[in-house]
Scaffold this active site. Structure first.
Site, PDB file in Angstrom:
ATOM      1  N   ASP A 202     -16.275  39.360   8.437  1.00 48.93           N
ATOM      2  CA  ASP A 202     -15.180  38.762   7.675  1.00 48.93           C
ATOM      3  C   ASP A 202     -15.541  37.302   7.440  1.00 48.93           C
ATOM      4  O   ASP A 202     -15.507  36.487   8.368  1.00 48.93           O
ATOM      5  CB  ASP A 202     -13.860  38.904   8.425  1.00 48.93           C
ATOM      6  N   GLU A 204     -14.139  35.464   4.967  1.00 46.45           N
ATOM      7  CA  GLU A 204     -12.965  34.998   4.203  1.00 46.45           C
ATOM      8  C   GLU A 204     -13.066  35.443   2.735  1.00 46.45           C
ATOM      9  O   GLU A 204     -14.084  35.266   2.085  1.00 46.45           O
ATOM     10  CB  GLU A 204     -12.742  33.487   4.307  1.00 46.45           C
ATOM     11  N   ASN A 205     -11.945  36.030   2.317  1.00 44.75           N
ATOM     12  CA  ASN A 205     -11.865  36.623   0.973  1.00 44.75           C
ATOM     13  C   ASN A 205     -12.933  37.689   0.774  1.00 44.75           C
ATOM     14  O   ASN A 205     -13.369  37.923  -0.348  1.00 44.75           O
ATOM     15  CB  ASN A 205     -11.942  35.554  -0.126  1.00 44.75           C
ATOM     16  N   GLY A 279      -8.047  35.901   8.941  1.00 48.83           N
ATOM     17  CA  GLY A 279      -8.017  34.446   9.020  1.00 48.83           C
ATOM     18  C   GLY A 279      -6.676  33.855   8.645  1.00 48.83           C
ATOM     19  O   GLY A 279      -6.255  32.819   9.182  1.00 48.83           O
ATOM     20  N   ASP A 280      -5.978  34.527   7.700  1.00 51.51           N
ATOM     21  CA  ASP A 280      -4.675  34.049   7.224  1.00 51.51           C
ATOM     22  C   ASP A 280      -3.523  34.743   7.947  1.00 51.51           C
ATOM     23  O   ASP A 280      -2.406  34.786   7.452  1.00 51.51           O
ATOM     24  CB  ASP A 280      -4.568  34.271   5.718  1.00 51.51           C
ATOM     25  N   HIS A 399       7.480  58.536  14.397  1.00 54.57           N
ATOM     26  CA  HIS A 399       8.276  57.341  14.120  1.00 54.57           C
ATOM     27  C   HIS A 399       7.962  56.860  12.716  1.00 54.57           C
ATOM     28  O   HIS A 399       6.859  57.062  12.202  1.00 54.57           O
ATOM     29  CB  HIS A 399       8.023  56.238  15.150  1.00 54.57           C
ATOM     30  N   ASP A 418       1.381  58.445  13.992  1.00 55.86           N
ATOM     31  CA  ASP A 418       2.815  58.205  14.227  1.00 55.86           C
ATOM     32  C   ASP A 418       3.453  59.347  15.021  1.00 55.86           C
ATOM     33  O   ASP A 418       4.528  59.169  15.610  1.00 55.86           O
ATOM     34  CB  ASP A 418       3.564  58.052  12.901  1.00 55.86           C
ATOM     35  N   HIS A 446      16.819  56.628  23.560  1.00 52.57           N
ATOM     36  CA  HIS A 446      18.077  56.931  22.860  1.00 52.57           C
ATOM     37  C   HIS A 446      18.942  55.682  22.885  1.00 52.57           C
ATOM     38  O   HIS A 446      18.959  54.919  23.855  1.00 52.57           O
ATOM     39  CB  HIS A 446      18.792  58.145  23.459  1.00 52.57           C
ATOM     40  N   ASP A 471      17.272  54.518  29.341  1.00 51.77           N
ATOM     41  CA  ASP A 471      17.287  55.114  27.992  1.00 51.77           C
ATOM     42  C   ASP A 471      15.922  55.688  27.606  1.00 51.77           C
ATOM     43  O   ASP A 471      15.834  56.543  26.717  1.00 51.77           O
ATOM     44  CB  ASP A 471      17.669  54.060  26.944  1.00 51.77           C
TER      45      ASP A 471
HETATM   46  O1  AHR Z   1       7.204  53.364  12.733  1.00 53.79           O
HETATM   47  C1  AHR Z   1       6.327  52.271  12.479  1.00 53.79           C
HETATM   48  C2  AHR Z   1       5.523  52.402  11.198  1.00 53.79           C
HETATM   49  O2  AHR Z   1       6.414  52.513  10.114  1.00 53.79           O
HETATM   50  C3  AHR Z   1       4.684  53.628  11.071  1.00 53.79           C
HETATM   51  O3  AHR Z   1       3.444  53.568  11.726  1.00 53.79           O
HETATM   52  C4  AHR Z   1       4.465  53.708   9.601  1.00 53.79           C
HETATM   53  O4  AHR Z   1       4.214  55.035   9.197  1.00 53.79           O
HETATM   54  C5  AHR Z   1       5.752  53.153   9.027  1.00 53.79           C
HETATM   55  O5  AHR Z   1       5.456  52.188   8.070  1.00 53.79           O
HETATM   56  O1  AHR Z   2     -11.732  38.191   4.227  1.00 56.36           O
HETATM   57  C1  AHR Z   2     -10.754  39.174   4.394  1.00 56.36           C
HETATM   58  C2  AHR Z   2      -9.407  38.577   4.619  1.00 56.36           C
HETATM   59  O2  AHR Z   2      -8.964  37.950   3.444  1.00 56.36           O
HETATM   60  C3  AHR Z   2      -9.296  37.491   5.641  1.00 56.36           C
HETATM   61  O3  AHR Z   2      -9.301  37.937   6.965  1.00 56.36           O
HETATM   62  C4  AHR Z   2      -7.977  36.898   5.299  1.00 56.36           C
HETATM   63  O4  AHR Z   2      -7.862  35.569   5.682  1.00 56.36           O
HETATM   64  C5  AHR Z   2      -7.886  37.068   3.787  1.00 56.36           C
HETATM   65  O5  AHR Z   2      -6.688  37.686   3.439  1.00 56.36           O
END
Ligand code: AHR
Ligand code: AHR
Length: 481
Positions: A202, A204-205, A279-280, A399, A418, A446, A471
């Site tokens: 990675d 960046e971009n 990075g962002d 989920h 999920d 629950h 729960d």
């Molecule tokens: O339940 C959390 C997330 O929600 C699941 O992984 C995804 O399928 C949905 O966006």
């Molecule tokens: O380079 C891939 C991704 O692009 C970086 O991790 C992120 O900072 C940007 O969105």
């Protein structure tokens, strides 16, 4: 010797060394990581069993007994104080309060290392760690090396499961402002041969599998259960290497010039450290981290080959993902609530909604079937389980936005994951707590008689800590139908 002793002998010392599973220096006996428990928010540090050794997972297990634990800090072992903490908001917000990312469960990635139990860092989407004030890490076009050990079977196509050098602002400040290891199956930028996952850089971009962001077929799909991933860079040159972290040697997947697109040559590395995010602060990716380092200088292939031998010697191996009363694939089961309010209520479904209902032997057949579930091998991980509706074959509990629903299996990776749950010994001492495989901070709970994948404290109303243990504990018995 440990990996960082080997890098030092090679003239490319570690400037950051992170692991929840073991010491990365032969003489390191300090704290590896810190956990915080749900019952009273107390924290404790987990250290190696002995200098240079495996983490003392037993001390974590005692501290976290009958409650939940999160990993709050992964300490830097180099003495430079380059610790990893909960990642702050940046270009993107995380799901926790004030835009922080989630912390990882302390028990999401159990593993055996050299015969001892240890825990890795299981990164679910939304989870991330960062240090924006690291010292000694590469800046500008300075050379650096990195390796990390990941779970090669835990990945996705989201952006970006990374470990390494990134922006100090948590924002995208332009091409070449990062140089981190990426692991996953993203096809947005670069790709390698096969369907992935791939080790990429990675920068960046762009996630780079080779010279520029397109298919570089030398970058092979690598999905061993334990993967060693290497990315290193120096002026005008960078490389990707990888291998099975449990046996054999490293393969060089790329070694060549910097990308020709403007901004990547020379590089403008900023020296922050990220884990599990881009990075962002892009936080849609998932993966598991066991150990990793960043070095000063460009390590030789020979040095990295010795580090790989050290990792193989350390002996990564799998262990059970479940505990508590055992489930049998193929059986029909019922789940009885254990909270005082509700001990005659069982997990049932009404259409797609999952709830609790009062059921007994005199209930009608429809209700009995609604409250009975077939135990299946986990759709997303065969070491755990999925629960198929008795009255609607082909439909499973999953989920979605952390609400439990019964939906038809659409065959997708997301559905499978999920719908996969790893039962543990019940948090309140009764029955089982049914942990989500892909979000191990969450379990069946629950709340107002409806079912959720809930964490013990968190941003949703159903994450409320009061009565969480009760729960989230269910007694599993033979199904009604
Ligand atoms: O339940 C959390 C997330 O929600 C699941 O992984 C995804 O399928 C949905 O966006
Ligand atoms: O380079 C891939 C991704 O692009 C970086 O991790 C992120 O900072 C940007 O969105």
């Amino acid at each position: 010797a440990g990996p960082c002793d080997i890098y030092a002998s090679g003239g490319t010392p570690c400037v950051a060394a992170h692991s929840t599973t073991r010491a990365l220096f032969n003489n390191f006996s300090g704290a590896l990581y810190q956990v915080r428990r749900g019952s009273d928010n107390a924290t404790t540090n987990i250290s190696p069993l002995s200098a240079g050794g495996v983490a003392n997972a037993t001390s974590q297990d005692s501290f976290c007994a009958q409650t939940t634990c999160l990993i709050t800090t992964i300490f830097d072992q180099t003495g430079r104080g380059n610790h990893l903490n909960q990642a702050p908001p940046g270009g993107f917000n995380g799901p926790d309060p004030n835009g922080f990312d989630n912390l990882a469960s302390a028990t999401g990635a159990p593993v055996i290392l050299g015969g001892h139990k240890a825990y890795g860092v299981f990164i679910s989407p939304g989870t991330g760690y960062r240090n924006n004030t690291a010292s000694g890490t590469a800046k500008g076009d300075a050379a650096q090396g990195m390796y990390a050990v990941f779970d090669g079977t835990h990945f996705n196509g989201g952006c970006c499961f990374d470990y390494g050098n990134a922006e100090t602002s948590s924002r995208d400040t332009g091409n070449g402002h990062m140089e981190a290891i990426y692991f996953g199956s993203s096809t947005t930028w670069g790709t390698g041969s096969g369907n992935g996952p791939w080790i990429m850089a990675d920068l960046e971009n762009g996630l780079f599998s080779g010279s520029n962001v397109h298919l570089n077929s030398g970058d092979q799909t690598i999905n061993d259960r334990f993967v060693t991933a290497v990315v290193k860079g120096q002026p005008g040159n960078w490389a990707i290497r990888g291998g099975n972290a449990a046996s054999g040697s490293l393969t060089t997947f790329w070694n060549g010039p910097r990308p020709s697109v403007s901004g990547y040559n020379p590089m403008s590395k900023e020296g922050a450290i990220i884990l599990g995010i881009g990075g962002d602060n892009s936080n849609g990716a998932q993966g598991t981290f066991y150990e990793g380092v960043m070095t000063s200088g460009f390590p030789s292939d020979a040095t990295e080959n010795s580090v790989q031998a050290n990792i193989v010697d350390a002996g990564y191996a799998t262990t059970s993902l479940t505990s508590g009363p055992a489930l049998t694939v193929g059986s029909s089961i019922s789940f009885r609530a254990t909270t005082a309010c509700c001990t005659t209520r069982f997990i049932a479904h009404t259409g797609s909604a999952v709830n609790t209902q009062v059921v007994d032997s005199s209930s009608n057949t429809t209700l009995k079937q609604q409250a009975s579930w077939s135990v299946r091998t986990g759709l997303g991980n065969s070491a755990c389980f999925s629960f198929e509706s008795r009255d609607t074959p082909g439909s499973f509990i999953r989920h979605f936005n952390f609400v439990l629903v019964v939906n038809a299996n659409d065959g997708s990776k997301e559905f499978s994951e999920d719908a996969t749950f790893c039962p543990q010994a019940g948090l309140n001492g009764q029955g089982n707590t049914i942990k989500s495989w892909n979000y191990p901070t969450r379990a069946f709970r629950h709340f107002d008689n409806n079912l959720f994948a809930a964490s013990n404290g968190g941003v949703h109303y159903f994450d409320a800590p009061a009565q969480y243990n009760d729960d989230a504990s269910f007694v599993i018995s033979a199904g009604f139908a």
